[in-house]
Design a protein around this motif. Structure first.
Motif, PDB file in Angstrom:
ATOM      1  N   LEU A   1      21.721   7.402 -16.798  1.00 55.92           N
ATOM      2  CA  LEU A   1      22.200   6.265 -16.788  1.00 55.92           C
ATOM      3  C   LEU A   1      21.063   5.218 -17.197  1.00 55.92           C
ATOM      4  CD1 LEU A   1      24.827   4.048 -16.559  1.00 55.92           C
ATOM      5  CD2 LEU A   1      24.101   4.103 -14.185  1.00 55.92           C
ATOM      6  N   TYR A   2      21.009   4.344 -18.183  1.00 61.11           N
ATOM      7  CA  TYR A   2      20.033   3.413 -18.369  1.00 61.11           C
ATOM      8  C   TYR A   2      20.654   1.996 -18.224  1.00 61.11           C
ATOM      9  CZ  TYR A   2      17.204   7.100 -20.765  1.00 61.11           C
ATOM     10  OH  TYR A   2      16.348   8.100 -21.180  1.00 61.11           O
ATOM     11  N   VAL A   3      19.959   1.239 -17.691  1.00 57.72           N
ATOM     12  CA  VAL A   3      20.468  -0.171 -17.204  1.00 57.72           C
ATOM     13  C   VAL A   3      19.538  -1.208 -17.636  1.00 57.72           C
ATOM     14  CG1 VAL A   3      21.630  -1.623 -15.268  1.00 57.72           C
ATOM     15  CG2 VAL A   3      22.038   0.813 -15.374  1.00 57.72           C
ATOM     16  N   SER A   4      19.940  -2.254 -18.141  1.00 54.15           N
ATOM     17  CA  SER A   4      18.910  -3.330 -18.435  1.00 54.15           C
ATOM     18  C   SER A   4      19.002  -4.359 -17.243  1.00 54.15           C
ATOM     19  CB  SER A   4      19.404  -4.021 -19.805  1.00 54.15           C
ATOM     20  OG  SER A   4      20.615  -4.872 -19.649  1.00 54.15           O
ATOM     21  N   LEU A   5      17.824  -4.836 -16.953  1.00 56.33           N
ATOM     22  CA  LEU A   5      17.535  -5.768 -15.782  1.00 56.33           C
ATOM     23  C   LEU A   5      16.873  -7.239 -16.410  1.00 56.33           C
ATOM     24  CD1 LEU A   5      16.731  -3.651 -12.777  1.00 56.33           C
ATOM     25  CD2 LEU A   5      18.939  -4.505 -13.218  1.00 56.33           C
ATOM     26  N   GLY A   6      17.571  -7.927 -16.798  1.00 53.60           N
ATOM     27  CA  GLY A   6      17.040  -9.339 -17.258  1.00 53.60           C
ATOM     28  C   GLY A   6      16.358 -10.058 -16.115  1.00 53.60           C
ATOM     29  N   GLN A   7      15.220 -10.600 -16.225  1.00 52.50           N
ATOM     30  CA  GLN A   7      14.731 -11.416 -15.301  1.00 52.50           C
ATOM     31  C   GLN A   7      15.021 -12.791 -15.509  1.00 52.50           C
ATOM     32  OE1 GLN A   7      12.002 -13.898 -16.062  1.00 52.50           O
ATOM     33  NE2 GLN A   7      13.105 -13.676 -18.108  1.00 52.50           N
ATOM     34  N   PRO A   8      15.153 -13.658 -14.200  1.00 52.08           N
ATOM     35  CA  PRO A   8      15.959 -14.753 -14.295  1.00 52.08           C
ATOM     36  C   PRO A   8      15.074 -16.072 -15.100  1.00 52.08           C
ATOM     37  CG  PRO A   8      14.919 -14.353 -12.292  1.00 52.08           C
ATOM     38  CD  PRO A   8      14.759 -13.302 -12.955  1.00 52.08           C
ATOM     39  N   TYR A   9      14.086 -15.842 -15.339  1.00 55.90           N
ATOM     40  CA  TYR A   9      13.050 -17.231 -15.876  1.00 55.90           C
ATOM     41  C   TYR A   9      13.163 -17.240 -17.363  1.00 55.90           C
ATOM     42  CZ  TYR A   9      11.665 -17.272 -10.929  1.00 55.90           C
ATOM     43  OH  TYR A   9      11.656 -17.236  -9.865  1.00 55.90           O
ATOM     44  N   ASN A  10      12.832 -18.495 -17.822  1.00 57.19           N
ATOM     45  CA  ASN A  10      12.282 -18.480 -19.373  1.00 57.19           C
ATOM     46  C   ASN A  10      11.055 -17.744 -19.566  1.00 57.19           C
ATOM     47  OD1 ASN A  10      12.479 -19.463 -21.817  1.00 57.19           O
ATOM     48  ND2 ASN A  10      11.312 -21.079 -21.609  1.00 57.19           N
ATOM     49  N   VAL A  11      10.037 -18.006 -18.658  1.00 59.80           N
ATOM     50  CA  VAL A  11       9.056 -17.254 -18.638  1.00 59.80           C
ATOM     51  C   VAL A  11       8.751 -16.889 -17.190  1.00 59.80           C
ATOM     52  CG1 VAL A  11       6.494 -17.257 -19.247  1.00 59.80           C
ATOM     53  CG2 VAL A  11       7.905 -18.458 -20.773  1.00 59.80           C
ATOM     54  N   THR A  12       8.338 -15.738 -16.834  1.00 51.98           N
ATOM     55  CA  THR A  12       8.192 -15.117 -15.491  1.00 51.98           C
ATOM     56  C   THR A  12       6.980 -15.851 -14.941  1.00 51.98           C
ATOM     57  OG1 THR A  12       9.108 -12.850 -16.152  1.00 51.98           O
ATOM     58  CG2 THR A  12       7.989 -12.682 -14.192  1.00 51.98           C
TER      59      THR A  12
END
Length: 394
Positions: free
Chosen positions: A171-182
């Motif tokens: 199972l492959y899952v994408s995890l976006g990070q919550p900032y415009n730029v980390t």
């Protein structure tokens, strides 16, 4: 019956529209159908309203082709029962489930449905066949609530997950990070757990690992049926100007690659925040650069034969449409021919017309998926609709 029928609220088929749909839904359907007449497609193709589905975002179609699951950014998963030109009905899956943004949906070859929420992963065995009787008690936990990412990192930003089952059965899952730029102080944590990346695990939730890093917010992925390689879209940095940076369509032939974010805002464009920091070695740049800020989301390789040979083996993808641009761009379905050896390629508009230059789009495509008959479904979360694109030789 666990699944509640929504025919009284939403258009599913011509007959059900006349008999069950409320006047407001009829009016909404008529307006959508009127707007669809503006959509420009290559010769021989046509688009029509398939169903009205509230908060329609992602699509998952089981191998049997008997049910179409629609993920949302709300608290429900809907099921469409195929019915020819339009869905025969629209119902709710596991209505008692406490879903929180059940956006990521995907099937494995055995018919198990995987549901990736904001901060949880569950699976439902035999969902395509037995979805009517399944309830929350039947869910198998792969990552419990609060166990996908640290609770402190939950955010309303970039939290719509997606998933796919790879050729390796994982199972492959994408995890976006919550900032415009980390921020710099989040880098180590995010790189370690896979936020701003793609993770993979066994289908029972064991063996979690980070597959790809340097991904700002991917909301579309698929495996090339020709060679099993993962491709994915990526949304790039905002507030850098109308025409920069580009959106991305990326290719990940193996685990451990880094795709440049946050050192790069999109393509080869460096971010202001990391302009003085040396990027990681061996950054992988996109196979295709898309229009800046067009918001490239769902994608699928076309595996069928109902469309002309030109489209077979290529990629259909949805551009949600810009918000961070003086003149809007996107709100269309793109097609990308994959180049020699499964690399690079050029994208071109396939279905467009929802963007007429007005800040208010006529619709905003989110995801694309192929039905067993080779036709293409497209979701639109602005209108709460699912469309169907078919081809008939002129």
């Amino acid at each position: 019956m666990i699944a509640r029928c929504l025919l009284c609220l939403f258009l599913c088929a011509t007959a059900s529209l006349d008999a069950h749909a409320a006047p407001s839904a009829q009016d909404e359907a008529k307006q959508i159908e009127k707007d669809l007449r503006r959509i420009q497609l290559p010769e021989g193709f046509s688009i029509s309203l398939y169903a009205l589905v509230p908060h329609a975002r992602t699509l998952a179609i089981g191998g049997r082709g008997e049910a179409i699951f629609v993920g949302t950014d709300a608290s429900r998963i809907h099921v469409l029962i195929p019915g020819g030109e339009r869905a025969a009905s629209v119902e709710t899956f596991a209505a008692d489930a406490p879903f929180v943004i059940p956006h990521g949906l995907c099937f494995d070859a055995e018919g198990t449905l995987f549901v990736v929420e904001q901060n949880r992963i569950s699976s439902f065995a035999s969902a395509e066949k037995d979805w009517r009787r399944l309830a929350w008690k039947d869910a198998r936990s792969l990552a419990p609530q609060g166990g996908l990412i640290p609770v402190a990192e939950q955010s309303a930003n970039h939290t719509t997950r997606i998933c796919r089952i790879g050729p390796d059965g994982k199972l492959y899952v994408s995890l976006g990070q919550p900032y415009n730029v980390t921020p710099h102080d989040k880098l180590e944590l995010y790189e370690r757990i896979g936020m701003g990346g793609i993770i993979r695990m066994n289908r029972d939730g064991s063996g979690r690992e980070v597959f790809a890093r340097g991904v700002r917010n991917s909301v579309g992925m698929d495996f090339d049926p020709a060679d099993g390689t993962l491709w994915f879209t990526d949304n790039q940095v905002d507030r850098m100007g109308d025409d920069t940076p580009p959106g991305e369509l990326n290719r990940a032939p193996r685990a451990g690659l880094h795709f440049g974010f946050p050192w790069y805002g999109g393509g080869h464009v460096r971010t202001y925040e990391y302009s003085r920091d040396a990027p990681p070695e061996g950054v992988v740049f996109p196979q295709v650069e898309e229009a800046p800020h067009a918001a490239d989301l769902g994608m699928t390789f076309y595996r069928g034969s109902a469309f002309p040979p030109y489209y077979r083996g290529g990629i259909f993808s949805a551009q949600h449409g810009s918000w961070d641009r003086t003149m809007p761009v996107g709100a269309r379905v793109m097609f990308t021919r994959v180049g020699p050896e499964g690399k690079r390629g050029v994208s071109e508009p396939f279905a467009e017309g929802w963007n007429n230059g007005d800040p208010q789009y006529l619709g905003r495509p989110v995801d694309v998926a192929e039905l067993p008959d080779g036709s293409l479904l497209v979701t639109d979360d602005q209108n709460g609709a699912v469309y169907r694109i078919v081809y008939k030789a002129p």
